[in-house]
Scaffold this motif. Structure first.
Motif, short mmCIF file in Angstrom:
data_model
loop_
_atom_site.label_atom_id
_atom_site.label_comp_id
_atom_site.label_asym_id
_atom_site.label_seq_id
_atom_site.Cartn_x
_atom_site.Cartn_y
_atom_site.Cartn_z
N VAL A 534 46.78 28.37 47.55
CA VAL A 534 46.30 28.89 46.26
C VAL A 534 46.96 30.24 45.97
N GLU A 535 47.34 30.46 44.73
CA GLU A 535 47.99 31.71 44.34
C GLU A 535 46.97 32.85 44.24
N LEU A 568 39.99 31.98 35.12
CA LEU A 568 41.30 31.74 34.52
C LEU A 568 41.42 32.42 33.16
N SER A 653 48.83 26.18 30.70
CA SER A 653 48.99 26.62 32.10
C SER A 653 47.64 26.76 32.78
N HIS A 654 46.63 27.18 32.02
CA HIS A 654 45.28 27.29 32.57
C HIS A 654 44.72 25.92 32.92
N THR A 656 46.36 23.29 33.97
CA THR A 656 46.97 22.88 35.24
C THR A 656 46.31 23.61 36.41
N ARG A 657 46.17 24.92 36.27
CA ARG A 657 45.53 25.71 37.34
C ARG A 657 44.08 25.28 37.54
N THR A 660 43.98 22.26 39.63
CA THR A 660 44.42 22.58 41.00
C THR A 660 43.31 23.26 41.78
#
Length: 700
Positions: A534-535, A568, A653-654, A656-657, A660
């Motif tokens: 995880v980033e 997010l 992009s949020h 996708t995150r 994840t």
């Protein structure tokens, strides 16, 4: 806080004690008088928290990004006029003040009950008159100020003494706070945070010299007055009858004063006209009805004496000394005294502390150790005791922990290691909602594993290490005594690493070992690979969410969606946009969920510090991960069944995150046999909620 009734008395009966001053002008005057010097103000941060927290919303878990912005503005206002700020935070609750601490926490619980009653009745946040500071505010304010480049210190005893000492010894411009004890200490000027205008830098200075003149007293008499009126050391009720006798014999009762004001005048009159006649000839117990409270009263008066000061109310004789492990101490703080006064230096050498300010040579511990009072030896009160024994025996490790504590870089670690006693104040938790357990119980297993790490626990599940005294506030806890919590052994291949390895080693691979230890504290070693992928800054959040959902089986998929979506959406949102966010209504369950998460973040501060900081502290500061109103909005939306796309505000992009992070949490929980399902799927089977009784969670 402070001396009972003194604040109201000054405001109503001695307004000339208060003078409007301007910090910019004071700084200019200081520079002209001390060329080359930097004017400094020492700040009692604990007094200032409620004044710093200016965001309109406070019940949803905290508007942390707005709060950080307000702290930045506060610091900038003083920096702009060349004033240096030094912030002090409470690091310990002294044993003599534990009763007062408990009294305030129980009062807080009653206030919190009213807040939840209002939310349930009106579906809105109460007015500012019911304001309660968000959970974790004191902990995270330290790190916010450090991030803003400010000198931030944590006390080794009650902060007010160290604040007064620092101001006194470092020729500070003054003290900024809101505590009448600063009118009693003979230190630098005292300024009110409640009267501060940040735009103009005007505030009110409260002058102790004018106060003592108004009362017909000398500055050295003020500590005696404070203890006779009642303060945080001497309970107010202890001298109730004495004060009544003073009032009945007082001939100058003012009609303009209320009863409490006249009591203050009467006691001051008694000190100046009766007690002073025998000052230096008779001992205090011969002039006052001290009875069995003699030791506590002497301690109360002595607690106001700063380094180099002594009280004329103590008869100084060669025999009036304290023998403490063959060291000779004087009840005077006078360095010129012929009696030997050993001093304890803190690791940062920021100031000399008289015996009693250091847990390793603690006069307070000695003063409470022997209740028998020797005849004709009132000042030392028959004190012959050993040094306080710290829980951890490794002096080098203890020195590191202490230095980190003083620099406000850790949370609870030094308290566990030095005294084996910790506390956590009241949280916004609904005592009537048995579906969600208190944060005190949810994170207790984590703390137990940290205790094992810090105190060197044994093996076989429950360790044989010393129990830690926990003063944690939760529903049903009368706080008559601490919970005794045993360390819990961690499940780590190869065993638990030593603190020397985690804190001092520079070996390759040590950072990985630190992370392994952190995850083991949360019992999440099996999910290391998923969490590492995880980033930043979401690693810490996912770790916390996995732990929360495993521990609390009444949390559902909608809750997970709300936690992830708000984290997010928070990225990139300025404070002003968050301030403008409006909510349809306030949900009491969402309020408590926010508390659970924020208290989890403070627990992460504890664990990360204990494990040698495998993660950057910034990664779990709430202004990067959590916003109360934003979470509340996502919670209400998630409850209505909004899709992930809507929850993350159509940001690709949020989205996708989102999936994840959700996958990581669900997979990790699945390894612990904890499937996360929608509330719609389990509500009929759960008959509303699972009931958690306090005794269910109190394993020891």
């Amino acid at each position: 806080m402070g001396v009972r009734g003194l604040h109201g008395f000054v405001a109503s009966s001695c307004p000339h004690v208060c003078t409007v001053v301007n910090f910019k002008e004071l700084a200019e005057r200081h520079r002209s008088q001390h060329p080359g010097g930097t004017p400094a103000v020492v700040v009692d941060a604990m007094c200032c928290l409620r004044y710093w927290y200016t965001p309109e919303s406070w019940v949803c878990g905290g508007q942390w990004r707005e709060y950080y912005s307000s702290l930045r503005e506060f610091v900038s206002a003083f920096t702009a006029v060349g004033i240096k700020l030094i912030f002090f935070f409470d690091g310990m609750v002294e044993q003599s003040k534990r009763g007062e601490w408990v009294k305030r926490r129980l009062k807080n619980n009653r206030e919190i009950a009213k807040i939840f009653h209002h939310i349930k009745s009106h579906r809105e946040q109460p007015g500012r008159n019911m304001f309660f500071i968000p959970s974790g505010l004191a902990v995270f304010t330290r790190f916010a100020l450090k991030a803003l480049g400010q000198e931030t210190l944590c006390s080794l005893q009650e902060a007010d003494y160290e604040v007064a000492s620092y101001g006194f010894q470092n020729n500070c411009l003054g003290i900024l706070g809101e505590d009448t004890d600063y009118l009693i200490y003979d230190t630098c000027p005292y300024f009110s945070i409640s009267e501060l205008s940040l735009d103009s830098l005007d505030t009110v200075m409260l002058c102790r010299e004018k106060l003592s003149q108004s009362l017909g007293l000398r500055l050295a008499d003020l500590p005696l007055l404070a203890c006779l009126l009642g303060n945080d050391v001497v309970p107010e009720g202890m001298f109730e009858s004495f004060r009544y006798k003073c009032l009945t014999s007082y001939a100058s009762v003012r009609e303009s004063c209320d009863r409490r004001g006249n009591v203050i005048l009467a006691v001051a009159d008694h000190i100046s006209k009766v007690l002073r006649l025998h000052q230096g000839e008779k001992k205090l117990e011969e002039m006052l009805p001290l009875g069995p409270n003699k030791a506590l009263f002497y301690k109360g008066v002595a607690s106001y004496l700063l380094p180099g000061q002594k009280s004329p109310w103590f008869i100084q004789k060669p025999k009036d000394v304290v023998t403490l492990d063959k060291q000779v101490l004087s009840m005077s703080s006078d360095p010129e005294s012929k009696q030997e006064v050993p001093m304890c230096m803190d690791p940062e050498s920021r100031q000399k502390l008289p015996v009693g300010t250091d847990p390793e040579c603690n006069l307070e511990a000695a003063m409470c150790a022997n209740t028998e009072v020797k005849q004709e030896d009132p000042v030392n009160m028959g004190l012959e005791a050993k040094h306080q024994v710290t829980v951890v025996s490794d002096p080098e490790i203890l020195k590191v922990a202490r230095a980190q504590h003083v620099r406000a870089e850790s949370y609870l670690v030094y308290s566990v290691m030095s005294s084996g006693e910790v506390e956590c104040s009241s949280s916004l938790e609904d005592a009537t909602d048995q579906a969600l357990p208190s944060q005190a119980f949810v994170y207790r297993p984590v703390r137990q594993r940290v205790y094992s790490l810090l105190l060197g626990g044994g093996g076989g599940g429950s360790s044989t290490g010393p129990a830690v005294k926990e003063w944690f506030v939760y529903s049903g806890n009368p706080l008559r005594q601490p919970d005794l919590v045993r360390p819990l052994q961690m499940n780590l291949p190869g065993g638990t690493p030593s603190l020397r390895q985690l804190w001092l080693s520079q070996e390759p691979g040590i950072q990985a070992q630190r992370l392994d230890t952190l995850l083991a504290c949360f019992d999440l070693s099996s999910s290391r690979e998923e969490l590492q992928a995880v980033e930043r800054p979401f690693q810490a959040l996912c770790c916390l969410l996995v732990y929360l959902f495993v521990q609390v089986d009444t949390l559902c998929l909608e809750d997970l969606h709300a936690f992830i979506a708000q984290a997010l959406c928070l990225q990139g949102k300025p404070a002003v946009e968050l301030a403008d966010l409006q909510l349809d209504h306030i949900d009491p369950r969402a309020v408590q969920l926010a508390t659970l998460l924020v208290r989890g973040l403070t627990t992460l501060v504890l664990v990360n510090g204990a494990c040698g900081s495998p993660w950057e502290m910034a990664d779990f500061m709430p202004w990067h991960l959590f916003d109360g109103k934003l979470f509340h909005q996502k919670y209400l939306q998630s409850e209505k069944g909004y899709t992930a796309e809507v929850l993350v505000e159509q940001n690709r992009s949020h989205v996708t995150r989102f999936h994840t992070l959700k996958s990581v949490v669900c997979k990790a929980c699945g390894k612990e046999n904890r499937p996360i399902v929608s509330r719609r799927h389990w509500r009929p089977h759960h008959a509303g909620s699972r009931q958690y009784e306090p005794d269910q969670w109190r394993r020891y």
